[in-house]
Write a protein that holds these residues in place. Structure first.
Motif, mmCIF file in Angstrom:
data_model
loop_
_atom_site.group_PDB
_atom_site.id
_atom_site.type_symbol
_atom_site.label_atom_id
_atom_site.label_comp_id
_atom_site.label_asym_id
_atom_site.label_seq_id
_atom_site.Cartn_x
_atom_site.Cartn_y
_atom_site.Cartn_z
ATOM 1 N N ARG A 1 45.640 -35.478 105.193
ATOM 2 C CA ARG A 1 47.477 -35.598 104.144
ATOM 3 C C ARG A 1 48.248 -36.411 104.765
ATOM 4 N N ARG A 2 47.939 -37.134 105.740
ATOM 5 C CA ARG A 2 48.508 -38.664 106.896
ATOM 6 C C ARG A 2 47.292 -38.938 107.740
ATOM 7 N N GLY A 3 47.014 -40.534 107.800
ATOM 8 C CA GLY A 3 46.251 -40.727 108.675
ATOM 9 C C GLY A 3 46.578 -42.075 109.058
ATOM 10 N N GLU A 4 45.115 -42.533 108.967
ATOM 11 C CA GLU A 4 44.859 -44.214 108.654
ATOM 12 C C GLU A 4 43.704 -44.669 108.307
ATOM 13 N N VAL A 5 43.694 -45.646 107.342
ATOM 14 C CA VAL A 5 42.405 -46.269 106.576
ATOM 15 C C VAL A 5 42.364 -47.856 106.326
ATOM 16 N N GLY A 6 41.259 -48.113 106.392
ATOM 17 C CA GLY A 6 42.096 -49.983 106.947
ATOM 18 C C GLY A 6 43.244 -50.460 106.971
ATOM 19 N N GLY A 7 43.390 -49.830 108.263
ATOM 20 C CA GLY A 7 44.902 -50.439 109.101
ATOM 21 C C GLY A 7 45.994 -50.380 108.282
ATOM 22 N N TYR A 8 46.312 -48.952 107.517
ATOM 23 C CA TYR A 8 47.618 -48.419 106.857
ATOM 24 C C TYR A 8 47.327 -47.206 106.816
ATOM 25 N N TYR B 1 49.194 -43.938 106.203
ATOM 26 C CA TYR B 1 49.234 -42.952 104.687
ATOM 27 C C TYR B 1 49.526 -41.712 104.587
ATOM 28 N N ALA B 2 50.529 -41.135 103.850
ATOM 29 C CA ALA B 2 50.653 -40.245 103.695
ATOM 30 C C ALA B 2 50.618 -39.977 102.221
ATOM 31 N N VAL B 3 49.906 -38.559 101.779
ATOM 32 C CA VAL B 3 49.768 -38.121 100.409
ATOM 33 C C VAL B 3 50.602 -36.803 100.195
ATOM 34 N N ALA C 1 52.016 -35.912 93.783
ATOM 35 C CA ALA C 1 51.264 -36.626 93.102
ATOM 36 C C ALA C 1 50.539 -38.656 93.663
ATOM 37 N N GLY C 2 50.899 -38.810 94.402
ATOM 38 C CA GLY C 2 50.983 -39.906 94.817
ATOM 39 C C GLY C 2 51.017 -40.304 96.723
ATOM 40 N N CYS C 3 50.600 -41.385 96.816
ATOM 41 C CA CYS C 3 50.551 -41.977 98.227
ATOM 42 C C CYS C 3 51.512 -42.829 98.407
ATOM 43 N N ARG C 4 51.601 -42.960 100.213
ATOM 44 C CA ARG C 4 52.275 -43.965 100.768
ATOM 45 C C ARG C 4 51.692 -44.773 102.003
ATOM 46 N N PRO C 5 50.980 -45.873 101.339
ATOM 47 C CA PRO C 5 50.689 -46.518 102.188
ATOM 48 C C PRO C 5 51.610 -47.127 103.043
#
Length: 139
Positions: free
Chosen positions: A39-46, A48-50, A53-57
């Protein structure tokens, strides 16, 4: 407001370039719910936190771009998310609800109100920027 639209597009593109099987940000939500990714991680230099109903890059610069998703994966955001974005900028901006409403109304060629106080990017941001002063952007 255009700064948020631009940041959202940049985050979306970075995620897609990094993980070609992800066609949209909403795919992060689906993968997290299925347990395929954290639910939390990194992708493409961003980072993120899922959430719900959404996500916060958050970009490498620490700017938060929080969106929710509709059932079909459309990215939507409200004034709270726009204020979060503004407050996370290197030079924080904290527009009033009245300022945000005015900014949204001025971008009716780029944004669509999909529900009371909820918006999605519907036009072409590049076309909307032409002739507008981005530096006066409240969010």
């Amino acid at each position: 407001m255009l700064a948020f639209v631009d940041a959202l597009g940049t985050a979306r593109a970075a995620v897609r370039m990094s993980v070609p099987s992800l066609h949209r940000l909403a795919d992060l939500l689906a993968l997290a719910r299925s347990g395929e990714i954290s639910r939390r991680g990194e992708v493409g230099g961003y980072s993120y936190a899922v959430h719900g109903a959404g996500c916060r890059p958050a970009g490498p610069d620490g700017i938060d771009i929080d969106v929710d998703f509709t059932a079909d994966g459309t990215e939507i955001f409200d004034f709270w998310r726009l204020r979060l974005f503004g407050r996370s900028r290197p030079t924080p901006v904290d527009p009033t609800p009245k300022d945000l409403r005015s900014a949204v109304e001025a971008l009716d060629d780029v944004l669509t109100e999909v529900g009371p106080g909820w918006f999605t990017v519907s036009g072409t941001p590049q076309d909307a920027v032409e002739g507008r002063a981005v530096h006066s952007d409240p969010a």
